[in-house]
Design an enzyme around this catalytic site. Structure first.
Site, mmCIF file in Angstrom:
data_model
loop_
_atom_site.group_PDB
_atom_site.id
_atom_site.type_symbol
_atom_site.label_atom_id
_atom_site.label_comp_id
_atom_site.label_asym_id
_atom_site.label_seq_id
_atom_site.Cartn_x
_atom_site.Cartn_y
_atom_site.Cartn_z
ATOM 1 N N SER A 164 2.884 -4.229 9.041
ATOM 2 C CA SER A 164 4.042 -3.885 9.872
ATOM 3 C C SER A 164 4.131 -4.730 11.145
ATOM 4 O O SER A 164 5.129 -4.661 11.849
ATOM 5 C CB SER A 164 3.993 -2.396 10.246
ATOM 6 O OG SER A 164 2.770 -2.091 10.886
ATOM 7 N N ARG B 202 7.904 -1.694 12.361
ATOM 8 C CA ARG B 202 6.750 -0.844 12.640
ATOM 9 C C ARG B 202 7.209 0.499 13.198
ATOM 10 O O ARG B 202 8.070 0.552 14.063
ATOM 11 C CB ARG B 202 5.853 -1.550 13.664
ATOM 12 C CG ARG B 202 4.622 -0.749 14.025
ATOM 13 C CD ARG B 202 3.605 -1.597 14.747
ATOM 14 N NE ARG B 202 3.924 -1.762 16.152
ATOM 15 C CZ ARG B 202 3.121 -2.404 17.016
ATOM 16 N NH1 ARG B 202 1.991 -2.968 16.604
ATOM 17 N NH2 ARG B 202 3.466 -2.523 18.282
ATOM 18 N N GLY C 257 6.818 4.813 8.233
ATOM 19 C CA GLY C 257 6.029 4.283 7.129
ATOM 20 C C GLY C 257 5.515 5.392 6.224
ATOM 21 O O GLY C 257 5.587 5.292 4.998
ATOM 22 N N ASN D 182 0.601 4.139 0.241
ATOM 23 C CA ASN D 182 0.346 4.295 1.684
ATOM 24 C C ASN D 182 -1.058 3.833 2.063
ATOM 25 O O ASN D 182 -1.347 3.643 3.237
ATOM 26 C CB ASN D 182 0.545 5.743 2.121
ATOM 27 C CG ASN D 182 1.938 5.989 2.691
ATOM 28 O OD1 ASN D 182 2.674 5.056 2.979
ATOM 29 N ND2 ASN D 182 2.291 7.248 2.848
ATOM 30 N N TYR D 183 -1.923 3.667 1.065
ATOM 31 C CA TYR D 183 -3.240 3.079 1.317
ATOM 32 C C TYR D 183 -3.186 1.634 0.830
ATOM 33 O O TYR D 183 -3.975 1.199 -0.008
ATOM 34 C CB TYR D 183 -4.343 3.845 0.581
ATOM 35 C CG TYR D 183 -4.569 5.281 1.044
ATOM 36 C CD1 TYR D 183 -3.970 5.783 2.191
ATOM 37 C CD2 TYR D 183 -5.410 6.132 0.323
ATOM 38 C CE1 TYR D 183 -4.189 7.095 2.612
ATOM 39 C CE2 TYR D 183 -5.639 7.442 0.739
ATOM 40 C CZ TYR D 183 -5.027 7.913 1.886
ATOM 41 O OH TYR D 183 -5.263 9.207 2.290
ATOM 42 N N ASP E 256 -0.466 0.942 9.267
ATOM 43 C CA ASP E 256 -0.616 0.177 8.033
ATOM 44 C C ASP E 256 -2.040 -0.366 7.892
ATOM 45 O O ASP E 256 -2.575 -0.987 8.816
ATOM 46 C CB ASP E 256 0.374 -0.993 8.027
ATOM 47 C CG ASP E 256 0.492 -1.621 6.662
ATOM 48 O OD1 ASP E 256 1.459 -1.302 5.950
ATOM 49 O OD2 ASP E 256 -0.401 -2.429 6.290
HETATM 50 C C1 LIG Z 1 -6.004 7.193 10.690
HETATM 51 C C2 LIG Z 1 -5.085 7.278 9.495
HETATM 52 C C3 LIG Z 1 -4.901 8.497 8.861
HETATM 53 C C4 LIG Z 1 -4.042 8.609 7.766
HETATM 54 N N1 LIG Z 1 -3.877 9.822 7.187
HETATM 55 C C5 LIG Z 1 -3.040 9.940 6.138
HETATM 56 C C6 LIG Z 1 -2.821 11.198 5.525
HETATM 57 O O1 LIG Z 1 -3.397 12.227 5.912
HETATM 58 N N2 LIG Z 1 -1.976 11.267 4.472
HETATM 59 C C7 LIG Z 1 -1.317 10.161 4.013
HETATM 60 O O2 LIG Z 1 -0.521 10.296 3.081
HETATM 61 N N3 LIG Z 1 -1.501 8.959 4.569
HETATM 62 C C8 LIG Z 1 -2.341 8.821 5.614
HETATM 63 N N4 LIG Z 1 -2.519 7.588 6.177
HETATM 64 C C9 LIG Z 1 -1.805 6.427 5.629
HETATM 65 C C10 LIG Z 1 -0.394 6.360 6.199
HETATM 66 O O3 LIG Z 1 0.443 7.246 5.478
HETATM 67 C C11 LIG Z 1 0.166 4.936 6.060
HETATM 68 O O4 LIG Z 1 -0.661 4.042 6.764
HETATM 69 C C12 LIG Z 1 1.604 4.850 6.570
HETATM 70 O O5 LIG Z 1 2.243 3.755 5.973
HETATM 71 C C13 LIG Z 1 1.658 4.721 8.060
HETATM 72 O O6 LIG Z 1 2.959 4.786 8.552
HETATM 73 P P1 LIG Z 1 3.237 4.185 10.015
HETATM 74 O O7 LIG Z 1 4.677 4.309 10.311
HETATM 75 O O8 LIG Z 1 2.258 4.753 10.976
HETATM 76 O O9 LIG Z 1 2.776 2.689 9.784
HETATM 77 P P2 LIG Z 1 3.440 1.253 10.058
HETATM 78 O O10 LIG Z 1 2.267 0.347 10.130
HETATM 79 O O11 LIG Z 1 4.365 1.291 11.205
HETATM 80 O O12 LIG Z 1 4.268 1.000 8.729
HETATM 81 C C14 LIG Z 1 3.712 1.042 7.438
HETATM 82 C C15 LIG Z 1 4.646 0.356 6.448
HETATM 83 O O13 LIG Z 1 5.942 0.965 6.470
HETATM 84 C C16 LIG Z 1 6.926 0.040 6.917
HETATM 85 N N5 LIG Z 1 7.799 0.744 7.871
HETATM 86 C C17 LIG Z 1 7.420 1.335 9.030
HETATM 87 N N6 LIG Z 1 8.478 1.888 9.618
HETATM 88 C C18 LIG Z 1 9.549 1.648 8.845
HETATM 89 C C19 LIG Z 1 10.933 1.981 8.946
HETATM 90 N N7 LIG Z 1 11.412 2.655 9.988
HETATM 91 N N8 LIG Z 1 11.768 1.568 7.965
HETATM 92 C C20 LIG Z 1 11.289 0.866 6.915
HETATM 93 N N9 LIG Z 1 9.989 0.533 6.764
HETATM 94 C C21 LIG Z 1 9.132 0.915 7.725
HETATM 95 C C22 LIG Z 1 6.142 -1.068 7.604
HETATM 96 O O14 LIG Z 1 6.856 -2.283 7.633
HETATM 97 C C23 LIG Z 1 4.885 -1.118 6.763
HETATM 98 O O15 LIG Z 1 5.149 -1.799 5.565
HETATM 99 C C24 LIG Z 1 -3.367 7.455 7.281
HETATM 100 C C25 LIG Z 1 -3.563 6.243 7.900
HETATM 101 C C26 LIG Z 1 -4.404 6.127 8.997
HETATM 102 C C27 LIG Z 1 -4.607 4.799 9.647
#
Ligand SMILES: Cc1cc2nc3c(=O)[nH]c(=O)nc-3n(C[C@H](O)[C@H](O)[C@H](O)COP(=O)(O)OP(=O)(O)OC[C@H]3O[C@@H](n4cnc5c(N)ncnc54)[C@H](O)[C@@H]3O)c2cc1C
Ligand SMILES: *[C@@H]1O[C@H](CO)[C@@H](O)[C@H](O)[C@H]1NC(C)=O
Ligand SMILES: *[C@@H]1O[C@H](CO)[C@@H](O)[C@H](O)[C@H]1NC(C)=O
Ligand SMILES: *[C@@H]1O[C@H](CO)[C@@H](O)[C@H](O)[C@H]1NC(C)=O
Ligand SMILES: *[C@@H]1O[C@H](CO)[C@@H](O)[C@H](O)[C@H]1NC(C)=O
Ligand SMILES: *[C@@H]1O[C@H](CO)[C@@H](O)[C@H](O)[C@H]1NC(C)=O
Ligand SMILES: *[C@@H]1O[C@H](CO)[C@@H](O)[C@H](O)[C@H]1NC(C)=O
Ligand SMILES: *[C@@H]1O[C@H](CO)[C@@H](O)[C@H](O)[C@H]1NC(C)=O
Ligand SMILES: *[C@@H]1O[C@H](CO)[C@@H](O)[C@H](O)[C@H]1NC(C)=O
Length: 541
Positions: A117, A107, A180, A474-475, A112
């Site tokens: 995650s 995470r 992510g 990412n969605y 996610d």
């Molecule tokens: C409120 C909100 C707004 C958003 N706005 C946008 C936007 O403007 N544009 C857009 O493109 N997307 C947007 N998203 C979607 C966002 O890009 C994805 O949810 C993204 O995967 C989140 O990354 P995270 O690290 O926060 O999530 P996490 O939940 O930490 O991880 C998401 C996925 O990536 C994997 N992962 C995380 N870290 C690593 C790592 N270091 N190495 C390998 N794998 C890893 C996790 O295991 C999981 O499968 C939004 C989401 C939300 C909830």
């Protein structure tokens, strides 16, 4: 496992559970020992390991959960949480999990959509990157090294601290984690000018399944390709990205124009579809659709909000809009000039006079239960089709739903479909985000809202991309390619694989099979291993 301690189980079942609990307690003891032995700096490992007996276990787990649908007492929890502060902690966690038969989840920002995650149905270790979030900006070379645990907001803040004329084309929400987000593409208001975050990554550091520390050169171009859009969960743990910063003008212009159905919203949205992807690439012009109370007592209406970022001043924007989209009736008073970093606050929906420090706040202001989906649109939707969407928004569950229509074109159309795993390039007019949000607890409420979302998605089928009906990784959406009940066999994987990655899916499967042949890095929708005969299975669908 998650029900251990409840006294309502029949005796035999309880016995079985306590037996397995003892086994896992043993495993997890061994895991902890292994971590201490393995870590280069073992004096620091005890500070980064949490088990349910640590008083802060629960707050560490809850901290970055964005979708609170996955933070209930019934949600499966990790046996151990590791919050690495040093690369050796990640290496140890990867090796020790394999030795002791535990799965891992990784995470970064916790955003996610399906909780992948930090939730798993099998016993697992959560590796939370929150402590690895340093950012070093090199203005002279227009680059930065960004550790995976950093958020969008932190990255933008650190860039702006050093330069008013450099930016980065990633997402709009400040609390999204780069680990992510960049792994799955990552787009924001600069996408028509500079493409995705993943298009602007020039190096990366990753720990692979053997615990090796790799950079672009040592991982090779295939793996470096796969991690820039192929989704985070499949190939290893990203430690840091090296990103290419992009020029932004010292003054940009934003506007929001709201129009309800009574103010011609249907016609405007319809017309928008013909305009938005063809505008100058300096202009990002998206639509948010919600249902709101009408000025007429007791009635509801649809509001289309036209939200825009222009990389320039008002005097240049106005004639451009007058020429391309006079129907909107954009006025000078609707427009605000500001710095690029202030526009980041604007799009993240913070007051623009708020201190920039709000970008460093990792607590999202908008946590709730939600279900989201995505689509790509290649032909404008007729007015009648839009009116069918409005009907669904008038239903009870639709009151808290929203859609974002995000224009493509510009730079997005110039990048080839196979340059990165993210394939949604030329030919797409815009992408759709669908989200429905709710406060009510319990599975009955969840089911109501989720089934509302599925009905909307099914209504949209004739109007969006087909064969495959494309989706944005990412969605992430576990409905895709399954019967909706989460059956994710390989044959199904080929369905969602094509939706997220189109023809790039085959190459992702090849890379996966080479770098992680035992499929250690996995979740419900990670890239599967190559298995002989799968093409035959696909054609049999
Ligand atoms: C409120 C909100 C707004 C958003 N706005 C946008 C936007 O403007 N544009 C857009 O493109 N997307 C947007 N998203 C979607 C966002 O890009 C994805 O949810 C993204 O995967 C989140 O990354 P995270 O690290 O926060 O999530 P996490 O939940 O930490 O991880 C998401 C996925 O990536 C994997 N992962 C995380 N870290 C690593 C790592 N270091 N190495 C390998 N794998 C890893 C996790 O295991 C999981 O499968 C939004 C989401 C939300 C909830
Ligand atoms: C080991 O960890 C401690 C505490 O985090 C730190 O102060 C020390 O510098 C580390 N030593 C090495 C060699 O990394
Ligand atoms: C968790 O508890 C164990 C045992 O009491 C302790 O050694 C460890 O330091 C605690 N972890 C943290 C992060 O405080
Ligand atoms: C810019 O890059 C060059 C070559 O990689 C490097 O030698 C130099 O130190 C960098 N500049 C800064 C300020 O780090
Ligand atoms: C547009 O509507 C939203 C609510 O949907 C409101 O918060 C915002 O202030 C409105 N903006 C303008 C410029 O009217
Ligand atoms: C709606 O559009 C019509 C013509 O398409 C125009 O005459 C009318 O003024 C518009 N109404 C509003 C409120 O903008
Ligand atoms: C909309 O109207 C309903 C009932 O007419 C009311 O309960 C609700 O608070 C209103 N919502 C807003 C945002 O004004
Ligand atoms: C961070 O944001 C959250 C959510 O908006 C808020 O409750 C909290 O007070 C903020 N923290 C700080 C230090 O500003
Ligand atoms: C899942 O799908 C596969 C392939 O269609 C099928 O063979 C299997 O029985 C399904 N499993 C469940 C639990 O439904």
């Amino acid at each position: 496992m998650k029900h251990v301690g409840s006294s309502v189980f029949p005796f035999a079942f309880a016995l079985l559970l306590s037996f397995s609990w003892a086994t896992w307690a043993h495993t997890h003891e061994n895991f902890l020992q292994c971590m201490t032995l393995r870590s280069e700096n073992s004096s620091s490992t005890s500070k980064v390991i949490y088990t349910p007996s640590n008083s802060s276990y629960s707050s560490v787990l809850q901290f970055s959960i964005q979708n609170t649908r996955f933070s209930t007492p019934a949600t499966p929890k990790p046996l151990v949480i590791v919050t690495p502060s040093h690369v050796s902690h990640i290496q140890a966690a990867i090796i020790c999990s394999q030795t002791h038969g535990l799965q891992i989840r990784v995470r970064s920002g916790g955003h996610d959509y399906e909780g992948l995650s930090y939730v798993s149905d099998v016993p697992f270790v959560l590796i939370d990157m929150i402590n690895l979030r340093s950012i070093s900006v090199d203005v002279e070379n227009s680059t930065a090294w960004v550790e995976a645990g950093a958020t969008n907001g932190e990255v933008y803040y650190r860039i702006a601290e050093k330069s008013k004329t450099l930016g980065f084309p990633a997402g709009l929400a400040s609390t999204v984690g780069v680990g992510g987000h960049y792994s799955g593409g990552g787009y924001g208001a600069l996408l028509r000018k500079y493409g995705l975050a993943a298009d602007n990554i020039i190096d990366a550091q990753l720990i692979d399944v053997k615990g090796r520390f790799l950079d672009r050169e040592s991982m090779g171009e295939d793996l470096f390709w796969a991690i820039r859009g192929g989704g985070g969960a499949s190939f290893g743990i990203i430690v840091a990205w090296k990103i290419k910063l992009v020029p932004v003008p010292s003054t940009v212009t934003v506007f929001t124009v709201n129009r309800t159905l009574e103010q011609n919203a249907t016609k405007l949205v319809h017309r928008w579809q013909y305009v938005a992807a063809k505008l100058h690439e300096d202009l990002f012009f998206r639509v948010r659709l919600t249902s709101v109370n009408s000025s007429q007592e007791g009635k509801r209406t649809i509001q289309a909000s036209f939200l825009s970022l222009y990389l320039g001043v008002i005097d240049k924007l106005l004639p451009m809009m007058q020429e391309s989209f006079p129907e909107l009736g954009l006025m000078r008073e609707d427009c605000i000039e500001m710095s690029w970093i202030e526009s980041i606050l604007y799009f993240a929906e913070f007051p623009t006079d708020e201190s920039l420090d709000v970008l460093l706040n990792r607590t999202s202001p908008t946590r709730s239960r939600f279900k989201a989906k995505s689509d790509y649109v290649q032909e404008p939707i007729p007015e009648l089709g839009l009116e069918g969407i409005w009907q669904r928004f008038y239903e009870k569950e639709g009151e808290t739903a929203l859609m974002f229509l995000t224009p493509y074109g510009g730079r997005m159309s110039e990048i080839s479909e196979d340059a990165t795993p993210f394939p949604h390039r030329a030919g797409n007019i815009y992408s759709i985000f669908y989200g429905v949000f709710w406060e009510e607890e319990g599975t009955a409420a969840s089911e109501r809202y989720i089934s509302w979302m599925r009905r909307l998605y099914s209504y949209m089928a004739p109007y969006v991309s087909k064969s495959p009906r494309a989706a944005y990784v990412n969605y992430v959406d576990l409905d895709i390619g399954t019967n909706g009940k989460g059956n994710t066999t390989y044959r199904r994987a080929s369905i969602w694989g094509k939706k997220y990655f189109k023809n790039n899916f085959d190459r992702l499967v090849q890379v996966k099979t080479t770098v992680d042949p035992a499929n250690f890095f996995k979740n419900e929708q990670s890239i599967p291993l190559f298995s002989f005969g799968w093409k035959e299975l696909i054609s049999g669908i």
